[in-house]
Design a protein around this motif. Structure first.
Motif, PDB file in Angstrom:
ATOM      1  N   GLN A 222       0.827  -1.216   0.000  1.00  0.00           N
ATOM      2  CA  GLN A 222       0.000   0.000   0.000  1.00  0.00           C
ATOM      3  C   GLN A 222       0.856   1.259   0.000  1.00  0.00           C
ATOM      4  O   GLN A 222       0.594   2.206  -0.747  1.00  0.00           O
ATOM      5  CB  GLN A 222      -0.927  -0.017   1.211  1.00  0.00           C
ATOM      6  N   LEU A 223       1.893   1.264   0.820  1.00  0.00           N
ATOM      7  CA  LEU A 223       2.760   2.442   0.906  1.00  0.00           C
ATOM      8  C   LEU A 223       3.602   2.611  -0.352  1.00  0.00           C
ATOM      9  O   LEU A 223       3.858   3.743  -0.789  1.00  0.00           O
ATOM     10  CB  LEU A 223       3.653   2.353   2.146  1.00  0.00           C
ATOM     11  N   TYR A 224       4.025   1.511  -0.944  1.00  0.00           N
ATOM     12  CA  TYR A 224       4.820   1.621  -2.168  1.00  0.00           C
ATOM     13  C   TYR A 224       3.973   2.192  -3.297  1.00  0.00           C
ATOM     14  O   TYR A 224       4.429   3.060  -4.062  1.00  0.00           O
ATOM     15  CB  TYR A 224       5.411   0.276  -2.564  1.00  0.00           C
ATOM     16  N   GLU A 225       2.747   1.725  -3.395  1.00  0.00           N
ATOM     17  CA  GLU A 225       1.842   2.251  -4.412  1.00  0.00           C
ATOM     18  C   GLU A 225       1.606   3.742  -4.192  1.00  0.00           C
ATOM     19  O   GLU A 225       1.633   4.544  -5.141  1.00  0.00           O
ATOM     20  CB  GLU A 225       0.510   1.503  -4.386  1.00  0.00           C
ATOM     21  N   THR A 350       6.070  -5.117  -9.914  1.00  0.00           N
ATOM     22  CA  THR A 350       4.714  -5.033 -10.468  1.00  0.00           C
ATOM     23  C   THR A 350       4.248  -3.591 -10.565  1.00  0.00           C
ATOM     24  O   THR A 350       3.718  -3.151 -11.601  1.00  0.00           O
ATOM     25  CB  THR A 350       3.728  -5.844  -9.604  1.00  0.00           C
ATOM     26  N   GLN A 351       4.447  -2.843  -9.502  1.00  0.00           N
ATOM     27  CA  GLN A 351       3.959  -1.463  -9.494  1.00  0.00           C
ATOM     28  C   GLN A 351       4.809  -0.559 -10.385  1.00  0.00           C
ATOM     29  O   GLN A 351       4.294   0.383 -10.991  1.00  0.00           O
ATOM     30  CB  GLN A 351       3.893  -0.945  -8.065  1.00  0.00           C
ATOM     31  N   ALA A 352       6.093  -0.847 -10.477  1.00  0.00           N
ATOM     32  CA  ALA A 352       6.938  -0.075 -11.388  1.00  0.00           C
ATOM     33  C   ALA A 352       6.519  -0.314 -12.835  1.00  0.00           C
ATOM     34  O   ALA A 352       6.467   0.624 -13.642  1.00  0.00           O
ATOM     35  CB  ALA A 352       8.396  -0.448 -11.187  1.00  0.00           C
ATOM     36  N   ALA A 353       6.220  -1.560 -13.166  1.00  0.00           N
ATOM     37  CA  ALA A 353       5.770  -1.883 -14.519  1.00  0.00           C
ATOM     38  C   ALA A 353       4.469  -1.166 -14.850  1.00  0.00           C
ATOM     39  O   ALA A 353       4.281  -0.675 -15.973  1.00  0.00           O
ATOM     40  CB  ALA A 353       5.600  -3.396 -14.663  1.00  0.00           C
ATOM     41  N   ALA A 354       3.578  -1.089 -13.876  1.00  0.00           N
ATOM     42  CA  ALA A 354       2.299  -0.416 -14.098  1.00  0.00           C
ATOM     43  C   ALA A 354       2.485   1.065 -14.386  1.00  0.00           C
ATOM     44  O   ALA A 354       1.668   1.682 -15.084  1.00  0.00           O
ATOM     45  CB  ALA A 354       1.395  -0.601 -12.879  1.00  0.00           C
ATOM     46  N   LYS A 355       3.570   1.642 -13.866  1.00  0.00           N
ATOM     47  CA  LYS A 355       3.855   3.066 -14.084  1.00  0.00           C
ATOM     48  C   LYS A 355       4.832   3.292 -15.236  1.00  0.00           C
ATOM     49  O   LYS A 355       5.154   4.439 -15.560  1.00  0.00           O
ATOM     50  CB  LYS A 355       4.450   3.672 -12.809  1.00  0.00           C
ATOM     51  N   GLY A 356       5.314   2.216 -15.851  1.00  0.00           N
ATOM     52  CA  GLY A 356       6.260   2.355 -16.944  1.00  0.00           C
ATOM     53  C   GLY A 356       7.631   2.826 -16.505  1.00  0.00           C
ATOM     54  O   GLY A 356       8.370   3.450 -17.279  1.00  0.00           O
TER      55      GLY A 356
END
Length: 436
Positions: A222-225, A350-356
């Motif tokens: 949650q915090l990373y997102e 995963t979250q880095a990929a979602a943000k490109g």
């Protein structure tokens, strides 16, 4: 003779015509914009080394090295909260003064020219060391000790002297209501590095599982997102890094169970540790090679007599007097730490990929270095303590040369993701560990 000369001349012209052209790729920022590059993270980002933060370490931080390379493709000024020359030794740090007769390193703390202005007792927390305030511009926001878990804590500056140093107000007398995430994103920026999350596992591991806890996996996600949402909210691009396998660093691989058992073999005794069984239950057992002894363990304690209900017994060598929890990350704690780190890294990628965003996989890279070593610019390097050239005297943080290598890995990830050609730093121009 004339025809022979013409033959030679035509041959030379043919060779010249066939000579391959060498094309040097044009330096380029690609689709990135480095006009204001900021670095978000903890002690690794700040340039912490040899057990402390000091001017020379700051000047050789990986973000500072990156910024010098980015300047060649349009990067702007990169300001760090540097200690002054008069207080260049900052928090203090360790130096290598020599070796004993057994070849073990002898270290000594630097205690002069510090930037310590005092300390105070934070209620419910403990002693906080305060440093000379910094009031200039900042692009390197590395704060030693910070976890991802702390980035939205409003009063974090009251509990971390390195962060307090950057904020207005005296943390010993004033409630500081600026959280880290808001602080680093208060001014516009165009590019960022983010290496938060190391301490969410490292603080647990380096205390042998006894002095801290692993950040809950869901809370971490949650915090990373949230952090990536805020860092990319205005269109900034960036590069993030995964969390290294903290059990692979010299801090856990220098003092070993095998070495201690070899030292005490003549007694017929073996090492015992107080090991995690499950939950919060611990019990003494014989140590195995899967148990990791911390670098700071005072091995001179082994075999010293301890008063027990059964009479004096040698420390560390009986089930009644096992090595204390804080000195060993036992096999179950190792497995637990690795499990959490892998979960954190799944979140990061995963979250880095979602943000490109670009990703430097520090976990894989540093594990490969531990297994195989590496050679860069003609220099052989490894994860070995003292001799490896990568890690500083604290066994956790890097030497300037180690930070240069990390800077280059970040740059490679940037070049790949953003079609850039930021030049790599010359690793050989950065120093490894200083020997007396």
């Amino acid at each position: 003779m004339k025809n022979f000369k013409l033959y030679i001349l035509s041959g030379l012209l043919f060779i010249a015509a066939c000579k391959p052209e060498i094309h040097t790729p044009t330096l380029s920022k690609g689709t990135a914009n480095f006009s204001r590059f900021i670095a978000v993270g903890n002690s690794l980002t700040a340039g912490y080394s040899n057990g402390g933060l000091y001017l020379d370490g700051q000047l050789n931080s990986y973000p500072s090295i990156m910024a010098k390379q980015m300047a060649q493709v349009g990067g702007g000024a990169f300001n760090q909260p540097l200690f002054t020359t008069a207080q260049a030794n900052g928090s203090g740090y360790l130096t290598l003064t020599g070796f004993d007769k057994s070849g073990n390193p002898i270290t000594a703390p630097v205690t002069t020219d510090l930037a310590v202005r005092g300390e105070y007792n934070a209620p419910g927390f403990g002693t906080v060391v305060l440093y000379t305030k910094y009031t200039g511009d900042i692009e390197n926001y590395g704060v030693p000790g910070i976890k991802l878990y702390n980035i939205t804590t409003p009063q974090y500056g009251n509990y971390n002297g390195y962060f307090e140093r950057l904020l207005p107000g005296d943390g010993s007398t004033t409630v500081l209501n600026t959280d880290y995430l808001d602080f680093v994103t208060a001014k516009p920026f165009t590019f960022f590095t983010d290496w938060l999350g190391n301490n969410d596992a490292l603080s647990y591991a380096t205390t042998g599982g006894a002095g801290d806890v692993l950040t809950d996996k869901t809370t971490f996600a949650q915090l990373y997102e949230l952090s990536l949402q805020q860092l990319t909210a205005s269109g900034a691009k960036g590069v993030v890094a995964t969390i290294p396998d903290v059990t692979s660093i010299p801090y856990f691989n220098t003092v070993t169970v095998a070495a201690i058992n070899a030292e005490v073999a003549s007694t017929g005794l073996k090492l015992y540790v107080n090991a995690l069984v499950s939950g919060t239950t611990y019990a003494p057992r014989l140590a195995t090679n899967n148990d990791l002894i911390v670098l700071t363990f005072p091995t001179s304690m082994i075999g010293t007599m301890v008063t027990t209900p059964y009479g004096p017994l040698p420390y560390g060598l009986t089930p009644v007097t096992p090595v204390d929890n804080q000195y060993v990350l036992d096999a179950n704690e190792v497995a637990l730490t690795r499990d959490y780190v892998q979960s954190y890294n799944a979140t990061i990628t995963t979250q880095a990929a979602a943000k490109g965003l670009a990703v430097f996989d520090a976990y894989t890279y540093l594990n490969n270095v531990k297994l195989h070593g590496l050679e860069i610019d003609g220099i052989s390097l490894s994860s070995a303590y003292i001799t490896g050239g990568l890690f500083s005297l604290d066994g956790v943080h890097l030497t300037p040369r180690g930070y240069a290598i990390i800077a280059n890995e970040f740059i490679k990830a940037i070049n790949t993701t953003y079609n850039a050609n930021v030049p790599l730093a010359n690793v050989a121009s950065y120093q490894g560990l200083k020997f007396p």
